[in-house]
Design a protein around this motif. Structure first.
Motif, short mmCIF file in Angstrom:
data_model
loop_
_atom_site.label_atom_id
_atom_site.label_comp_id
_atom_site.label_asym_id
_atom_site.label_seq_id
_atom_site.Cartn_x
_atom_site.Cartn_y
_atom_site.Cartn_z
N UNK A 24 0.83 -1.21 0.00
CA UNK A 24 0.00 0.00 0.00
C UNK A 24 0.86 1.26 0.00
N UNK A 25 1.91 1.26 0.78
CA UNK A 25 2.79 2.43 0.83
C UNK A 25 3.52 2.64 -0.49
N UNK A 26 3.85 1.55 -1.18
CA UNK A 26 4.53 1.69 -2.47
C UNK A 26 3.60 2.27 -3.54
N UNK A 27 2.37 1.80 -3.57
CA UNK A 27 1.45 2.20 -4.63
C UNK A 27 0.67 3.48 -4.33
N UNK A 28 0.47 3.78 -3.06
CA UNK A 28 -0.33 4.95 -2.68
C UNK A 28 0.42 5.74 -1.61
N UNK A 32 -0.79 7.58 2.74
CA UNK A 32 -0.29 7.25 4.07
C UNK A 32 -0.17 8.51 4.93
N UNK A 33 -0.02 9.67 4.31
CA UNK A 33 0.08 10.92 5.05
C UNK A 33 -1.27 11.39 5.59
N UNK A 34 -2.35 10.85 5.06
CA UNK A 34 -3.69 11.26 5.47
C UNK A 34 -4.36 10.23 6.38
N UNK A 35 -3.62 9.29 6.89
CA UNK A 35 -4.16 8.32 7.83
C UNK A 35 -4.97 7.21 7.19
N UNK A 36 -4.78 6.99 5.94
CA UNK A 36 -5.56 5.98 5.22
C UNK A 36 -5.29 4.57 5.76
N UNK A 37 -4.10 4.33 6.22
CA UNK A 37 -3.70 2.98 6.64
C UNK A 37 -3.55 2.84 8.15
N UNK A 38 -4.16 3.74 8.89
CA UNK A 38 -4.03 3.70 10.35
C UNK A 38 -4.54 2.39 10.93
#
Length: 79
Positions: A24-28, A32-38
Motif C-alpha cells: 500500500x505504501x509503495x502504490x499509494x 499514508x500521510x492522510x491516515x488511510x492505513x491507520x
C-alpha cells in the motif's frame, strides 16, 4: 517504533499484514500521510506485540526451568 520487519522473524499472519502495508505504501504513498492505513498499522502493531509477548513468556518459562535445574541438580540426575 516497531521491530525489524524482515519476514523470517515473524509469523505468517504478521508477515501478511506487513506485506500488505508495504504494498500500500509503495502504490499509494500520498494516502499514508492522510491516515488511510491507520487501521492496518494498528493491526500490524497488535500482531507484533502478541508475538513479542509470546516470545517473552516462552523465554521466562525457559529461564524458570533452568533456574530450577540449577537449584535442584539431584532431581535431574535421578531421572
Amino acid at each position: 517504533m516497531h521491530p525489524d520487519l524482515s519476514s523470517p522473524l515473524h509469523t505468517e499472519e504478521c508477515n501478511a499484514l506487513i506485506n500488505l502495508l508495504k504494498e500500500c505504501h509503495e502504490h499509494h504513498s500520498i494516502l499514508k500521510n492522510f491516515g488511510r492505513y491507520s487501521d492496518l498499522i494498528r493491526e500490524m502493531r497488535k500482531c507484533l506485540k502478541n508475538e513479542y509477548m509470546e516470545k517473552k513468556t516462552k523465554s521466562r518459562e525457559h529461564y524458570n526451568a533452568m533456574w530450577k535445574r540449577l537449584l535442584n541438580p539431584t532431581e535431574e540426575s535421578e531421572k
